[in-house]
Design an enzyme around this catalytic site. Structure first.
Site, PDB file in Angstrom:
ATOM      1  N   CYS A 133       4.417   6.329  13.797  1.00 45.05           N
ATOM      2  CA  CYS A 133       5.156   6.605  12.508  1.00 45.05           C
ATOM      3  C   CYS A 133       4.639   7.990  12.092  1.00 45.05           C
ATOM      4  CB  CYS A 133       5.598   5.785  11.365  1.00 45.05           C
ATOM      5  SG  CYS A 133       4.193   4.837  10.883  1.00 45.05           S
ATOM      6  N   HIS A 160       5.897   8.851   4.795  1.00 43.80           N
ATOM      7  CA  HIS A 160       4.666   9.245   5.160  1.00 43.80           C
ATOM      8  C   HIS A 160       4.331  10.537   4.894  1.00 43.80           C
ATOM      9  CE1 HIS A 160       4.495   5.245   6.493  1.00 43.80           C
ATOM     10  NE2 HIS A 160       4.276   5.355   7.696  1.00 43.80           N
TER      11      HIS A 160
END
Length: 338
Positions: free
Chosen positions: A128, A241
């Site tokens: 990710c 993120h």
């Protein structure tokens, strides 16, 4: 032509996001087969105006399936991917199980999507952080040769799954009137805290997450010797993120040229409005498909180093969206509804 699509791990955060993305992009299918463990099955998930039952995964669950999107642990992916491919399904796996296997392509469609033209039976979906990092670095490839990357990633709690999110919420509430409670297993709290620890530590002091960022970014960029130094940090954010990046090149890179390169790159959006205090943030990127990039500047002591900041929805481009984009290319779908 009829098309059946299966999602293994449909009840998890990434699996649920995958269902929503298939619907929002108008992915053409005749059957959506939602699969999960026995414990998580026997419920329904809405899709295109009807409730689809989640069934427990079994040996015959992939019979007649054309595409299977896996949103499971590496252990379960290793167990079920061979069964799915043997049944004739093409598998896009979101776990780390096959990412470094030399005969399994690891793909970001905007970067190395040509690897999908051979229609491989199994495709790995990346980490990710490695996916958006690869995307923004690849967009700069025409400006100079990348020689070194230093990255500090600030990763949301959803990256650890629903139980971790529940721990964050419990900690936020518990910390309103006193010290935030530790997690149920005794480890440090997510809430009001910053943890430089994602995945297990190895003998050299690196975490598994940091190793993934190094190995997978190198592979997706086809740069096996690229020097990458990551530090992975868990922050008390629900989704999204972010990362601070220092990218070293063989020549000085003009920040304006970098902004122009990103602006023309698919899947990337430049957010640079310092006068309005707008820059890439997890809150702004949540629910968005693009990777947001900004805060770009030259290193004040080394003009060959470009410094910038990006944010990406880890459940979308960092996981489910990238998997669906892979599936679209495997299925020969060139136009999608947003």
């Amino acid at each position: 032509m009829s098309r059946a699509v299966a999602i293994l791990g449909a009840t998890g955060l990434v699996g649920g996001t995958t269902v929503k993305i298939l619907e929002s992009r108008g992915f053409p299918l005749d059957e959506l087969r939602l699969l999960a463990s026995e414990r998580s099955a026997h419920r329904t998930i809405p899709f295109r105006g009807r409730d689809v039952a989640v069934r427990p995964v079994a040996d015959d669950a992939f019979s007649g399936v054309d595409l299977a999107l896996f949103a499971t642990s590496a252990e379960l992916s290793r167990q079920w991917a061979p069964i799915a491919t043997a049944a004739g399904a093409r598998v896009v796996d979101n776990s780390s199980a096959f990412r470094l296997e030399p005969d399994v392509p690891l793909v970001v469609p905007e970067v190395n999507g040509a690897l999908l033209d051979a229609r491989p039976p199994l495709v790995a979906n990346g980490n990710c952080v490695a996916i958006p990092l690869t995307l923004v670095l690849h967009a700069l490839s025409s400006l100079g040769r990348l020689e070194r990357v230093t990255v500090a990633s600030y990763q949301s709690v959803s990256g650890a799954g629903q139980e971790a999110l529940d721990e964050l919420e419990r900690g936020i509430r518990g910390g309103l009137d006193g010290p935030p409670p530790v997690r149920a297993d005794g480890r440090p709290a997510f809430a009001y805290n910053v943890l430089p620890h994602i995945d297990r530590f190895d003998a050299e002091g690196w975490t598994g997450e940091e190793r993934k960022i190094v190995n997978e970014t190198r592979r997706m960029l086809s740069r096996p010797d690229l020097m990458i130094t990551p530090t992975s940090v868990r922050v008390p954010v629900r989704v999204g993120h972010s990362a601070a990046v220092v990218a070293g090149f063989d020549r000085a890179i003009d920040p304006a040229a970098a902004r122009a390169a990103w602006a023309s790159a698919p899947g990337v959006r430049v957010v640079v409005e310092p006068s309005r205090e707008r820059y890439p943030t997890p809150l702004e990127v949540t629910g968005q498909d693009d990777v947001l990039v900004g805060r770009v500047r030259r290193d004040s002591q080394d003009t060959k180093q470009l410094v910038f900041f990006f944010a990406s929805d880890n459940l979308r481009k960092g996981a489910a969206l990238n998997a669906v984009q892979i599936a679209e290319r495997l299925a020969g779908i060139t136009a999608v509804a947003r």
